[in-house]
Design a protein around this motif. Structure first.
Motif, PDB file in Angstrom:
ATOM      1  N   LEU A   1       1.594   7.980  -6.051  1.00  0.00           N
ATOM      2  CA  LEU A   1       0.679   9.104  -6.258  1.00  0.00           C
ATOM      3  C   LEU A   1       1.412  10.433  -6.177  1.00  0.00           C
ATOM      4  O   LEU A   1       0.994  11.415  -6.786  1.00  0.00           O
ATOM      5  CB  LEU A   1      -0.442   9.067  -5.204  1.00  0.00           C
ATOM      6  N   TRP A   2       2.509  10.459  -5.397  1.00  0.00           N
ATOM      7  CA  TRP A   2       3.300  11.672  -5.253  1.00  0.00           C
ATOM      8  C   TRP A   2       4.602  11.601  -6.048  1.00  0.00           C
ATOM      9  O   TRP A   2       5.552  12.321  -5.767  1.00  0.00           O
ATOM     10  CB  TRP A   2       3.587  11.936  -3.777  1.00  0.00           C
ATOM     11  N   GLY A   3       4.662  10.699  -7.022  1.00  0.00           N
ATOM     12  CA  GLY A   3       5.784  10.667  -7.947  1.00  0.00           C
ATOM     13  C   GLY A   3       6.998   9.888  -7.508  1.00  0.00           C
ATOM     14  O   GLY A   3       8.048   9.968  -8.154  1.00  0.00           O
ATOM     15  N   GLU A   4       6.906   9.126  -6.411  1.00  0.00           N
ATOM     16  CA  GLU A   4       8.057   8.352  -5.960  1.00  0.00           C
ATOM     17  C   GLU A   4       8.076   7.000  -6.669  1.00  0.00           C
ATOM     18  O   GLU A   4       7.080   6.286  -6.700  1.00  0.00           O
ATOM     19  CB  GLU A   4       8.000   8.146  -4.444  1.00  0.00           C
ATOM     20  N   ARG A   5       9.212   6.646  -7.220  1.00  0.00           N
ATOM     21  CA  ARG A   5       9.330   5.421  -8.007  1.00  0.00           C
ATOM     22  C   ARG A   5       9.624   4.212  -7.114  1.00  0.00           C
ATOM     23  O   ARG A   5      10.425   4.292  -6.193  1.00  0.00           O
ATOM     24  CB  ARG A   5      10.454   5.564  -9.038  1.00  0.00           C
ATOM     25  N   THR A   6       8.952   3.109  -7.384  1.00  0.00           N
ATOM     26  CA  THR A   6       9.225   1.848  -6.704  1.00  0.00           C
ATOM     27  C   THR A   6       9.942   0.931  -7.679  1.00  0.00           C
ATOM     28  O   THR A   6       9.426   0.638  -8.763  1.00  0.00           O
ATOM     29  CB  THR A   6       7.915   1.182  -6.233  1.00  0.00           C
TER      30      THR A   6
ATOM     31  N   GLU B   1      12.236  -3.897  -5.358  1.00  0.00           N
ATOM     32  CA  GLU B   1      11.348  -3.621  -4.246  1.00  0.00           C
ATOM     33  C   GLU B   1      10.015  -4.351  -4.410  1.00  0.00           C
ATOM     34  O   GLU B   1       9.491  -4.941  -3.463  1.00  0.00           O
ATOM     35  CB  GLU B   1      11.117  -2.118  -4.113  1.00  0.00           C
ATOM     36  N   TRP B   2       9.464  -4.309  -5.627  1.00  0.00           N
ATOM     37  CA  TRP B   2       8.224  -5.035  -5.889  1.00  0.00           C
ATOM     38  C   TRP B   2       8.426  -6.529  -5.658  1.00  0.00           C
ATOM     39  O   TRP B   2       7.555  -7.213  -5.106  1.00  0.00           O
ATOM     40  CB  TRP B   2       7.738  -4.791  -7.316  1.00  0.00           C
ATOM     41  N   LEU B   3       9.576  -7.043  -6.087  1.00  0.00           N
ATOM     42  CA  LEU B   3       9.879  -8.457  -5.876  1.00  0.00           C
ATOM     43  C   LEU B   3       9.944  -8.769  -4.385  1.00  0.00           C
ATOM     44  O   LEU B   3       9.397  -9.780  -3.909  1.00  0.00           O
ATOM     45  CB  LEU B   3      11.201  -8.821  -6.554  1.00  0.00           C
TER      46      LEU B   3
ATOM     47  N   THR C   1      -0.803   3.608   6.021  1.00  0.00           N
ATOM     48  CA  THR C   1       0.168   3.908   4.973  1.00  0.00           C
ATOM     49  C   THR C   1      -0.164   5.203   4.242  1.00  0.00           C
ATOM     50  O   THR C   1       0.745   5.954   3.878  1.00  0.00           O
ATOM     51  CB  THR C   1       0.272   2.753   3.966  1.00  0.00           C
ATOM     52  N   PHE C   2      -1.444   5.479   4.034  1.00  0.00           N
ATOM     53  CA  PHE C   2      -1.801   6.740   3.399  1.00  0.00           C
ATOM     54  C   PHE C   2      -1.398   7.913   4.282  1.00  0.00           C
ATOM     55  O   PHE C   2      -0.827   8.911   3.812  1.00  0.00           O
ATOM     56  CB  PHE C   2      -3.299   6.809   3.109  1.00  0.00           C
TER      57      PHE C   2
ATOM     58  N   PHE D   1       0.827  -1.201   0.000  1.00  0.00           N
ATOM     59  CA  PHE D   1       0.000   0.000   0.000  1.00  0.00           C
ATOM     60  C   PHE D   1       0.866   1.258   0.000  1.00  0.00           C
ATOM     61  O   PHE D   1       0.571   2.241  -0.692  1.00  0.00           O
ATOM     62  CB  PHE D   1      -0.920   0.017   1.227  1.00  0.00           C
ATOM     63  N   ALA D   2       1.942   1.237   0.794  1.00  0.00           N
ATOM     64  CA  ALA D   2       2.815   2.407   0.878  1.00  0.00           C
ATOM     65  C   ALA D   2       3.451   2.721  -0.465  1.00  0.00           C
ATOM     66  O   ALA D   2       3.549   3.886  -0.866  1.00  0.00           O
ATOM     67  CB  ALA D   2       3.898   2.182   1.934  1.00  0.00           C
ATOM     68  N   SER D   3       3.889   1.697  -1.167  1.00  0.00           N
ATOM     69  CA  SER D   3       4.501   1.918  -2.476  1.00  0.00           C
ATOM     70  C   SER D   3       3.488   2.472  -3.465  1.00  0.00           C
ATOM     71  O   SER D   3       3.798   3.339  -4.289  1.00  0.00           O
ATOM     72  CB  SER D   3       5.102   0.605  -3.000  1.00  0.00           C
ATOM     73  N   VAL D   4       2.256   1.980  -3.396  1.00  0.00           N
ATOM     74  CA  VAL D   4       1.205   2.483  -4.285  1.00  0.00           C
ATOM     75  C   VAL D   4       0.913   3.946  -3.985  1.00  0.00           C
ATOM     76  O   VAL D   4       0.826   4.786  -4.892  1.00  0.00           O
ATOM     77  CB  VAL D   4      -0.071   1.639  -4.145  1.00  0.00           C
ATOM     78  N   PHE D   5       0.764   4.282  -2.696  1.00  0.00           N
ATOM     79  CA  PHE D   5       0.487   5.668  -2.329  1.00  0.00           C
ATOM     80  C   PHE D   5       1.664   6.573  -2.676  1.00  0.00           C
ATOM     81  O   PHE D   5       1.479   7.726  -3.075  1.00  0.00           O
ATOM     82  CB  PHE D   5       0.156   5.770  -0.839  1.00  0.00           C
ATOM     83  N   ALA D   6       2.893   6.063  -2.499  1.00  0.00           N
ATOM     84  CA  ALA D   6       4.070   6.869  -2.815  1.00  0.00           C
ATOM     85  C   ALA D   6       4.097   7.239  -4.294  1.00  0.00           C
ATOM     86  O   ALA D   6       4.538   8.332  -4.667  1.00  0.00           O
ATOM     87  CB  ALA D   6       5.345   6.116  -2.438  1.00  0.00           C
TER      88      ALA D   6
END
Length: 300
Positions: free
Chosen positions: A122-127, A131-133, A168-169, A115-120
């Motif tokens: 939204l503000w332009g932070e790349r995952t 990290e996804w793995l 996380t949001f 969830f944190a990566s998804v919300f991040a």
């Protein structure tokens, strides 16, 4: 926590490592601490006391050291974030655990890095791909750890989905808001969040009875270590690290909780359970490993 400040979020510096260790171990131990505390204390009432006491103590110390009090605007935004993190996050988990096992709660909270990566984003932070793995590997480990323990009512399951969403949001949003500087943000958020949890306790009609010494000592541990120390360490991570790393505690906390259950409460862990712990730690390593910067060449 310095909100609104964009810092380098890659290096595993000594302060970051210390904060990670604190959040990993202390918040993992709070599963056992909360279990002891609610033996004779109402869940939400216990959390309200925990957060308000911790917030008040931290606020008093900071003011004594000359830290400026938050402005009205900072108090307002601290109330919003404190409500999301402590009221919506921890408070909803406490409500859900009336009808769900603690293992189910640990499983659902383990989706926080995703969830944190998804919300991040939204503000332009790349995952990154790794990290996804790591997030995927960690989730597989949590599922293995909880096989045979997936018991929850629909209401409890819904609360356990909403809780990490709120947490996380709120964590990601807090980076972009005009919050107090440093630990004063933690103090203000705990005071505001604790007030919300206290209101929830009244709304659901919790009652107080005689409190055992075991519950009292457990509450004291939760106030000092679980809130004062660990929550402040977490907010430092939110401000100084990537979203996937700052929420990687969600993988390690169940590991610590299980180990404490084995060694302190005499619980048994199967071979599948120990395998799950190894998978979880692998996921954490993938998430936490520092990124190469653009100036770095390929590894040899």
């Amino acid at each position: 926590m310095v909100s609104g400040t964009h810092t380098t979020r890659a290096a595993l510096t000594p302060p970051v490592l210390a904060a990670l260790a604190t959040v990993y171990v202390v918040w993992g131990s709070t599963y056992y601490g909360m279990k002891v505390a609610i033996e004779t204390l109402p869940p939400l009432g216990m959390l309200a006391v925990r957060f308000v006491l911790a917030g008040a103590l931290l606020y008093a110390v900071l003011r004594w050291r000359g830290v400026p009090a938050p402005s009205r605007r900072e108090w307002a935004w601290s109330g919003v974030i404190g409500t999301l993190l402590l009221g919506g996050g921890t408070g909803l988990v406490a409500l859900a655990e009336r009808e769900a096992s603690s293992s189910v709660a640990a499983l659902m909270i383990a989706v926080s890095p995703l969830f944190a990566s998804v919300f991040a984003r939204l503000w332009g932070e790349r995952t990154g791909t790794r990290e996804w793995l790591g997030i995927g590997v960690g989730l597989i480990g949590i599922v293995l750890l909880n096989l045979g323990e997936l018991r929850a009512t629909p209401t409890a399951a819904a609360l356990l989905v909403l809780a990490p969403l709120c947490w996380t949001f709120g964590s990601q949003w807090s980076r972009r808001l005009p919050l107090p500087v440093g630990l004063m943000a933690s103090a203000a958020e705990m005071l505001a969040g604790g007030a919300v949890v206290a209101l929830l306790s009244v709304v659901v009609g919790e009652h107080w009875g005689p409190v055992s010494s075991r519950s009292a000592w457990a509450l004291a541990y939760l106030v000092v270590f679980g809130s004062l120390i660990a929550y402040s360490a977490y907010m430092y991570l939110v401000a100084h690290t990537r979203a996937a790393l700052s929420t990687s505690y969600a993988y390690v906390n169940p590991v610590v909780a299980v180990l404490l259950g084995v060694f302190l409460a005499g619980e048994q862990l199967s071979g599948l359970g120990w395998s799950a712990l190894l998978v979880i730690l692998t996921g954490v390593l993938l998430v936490a490993w520092p990124r190469r910067t653009a100036s770095e060449g390929p590894a040899h």
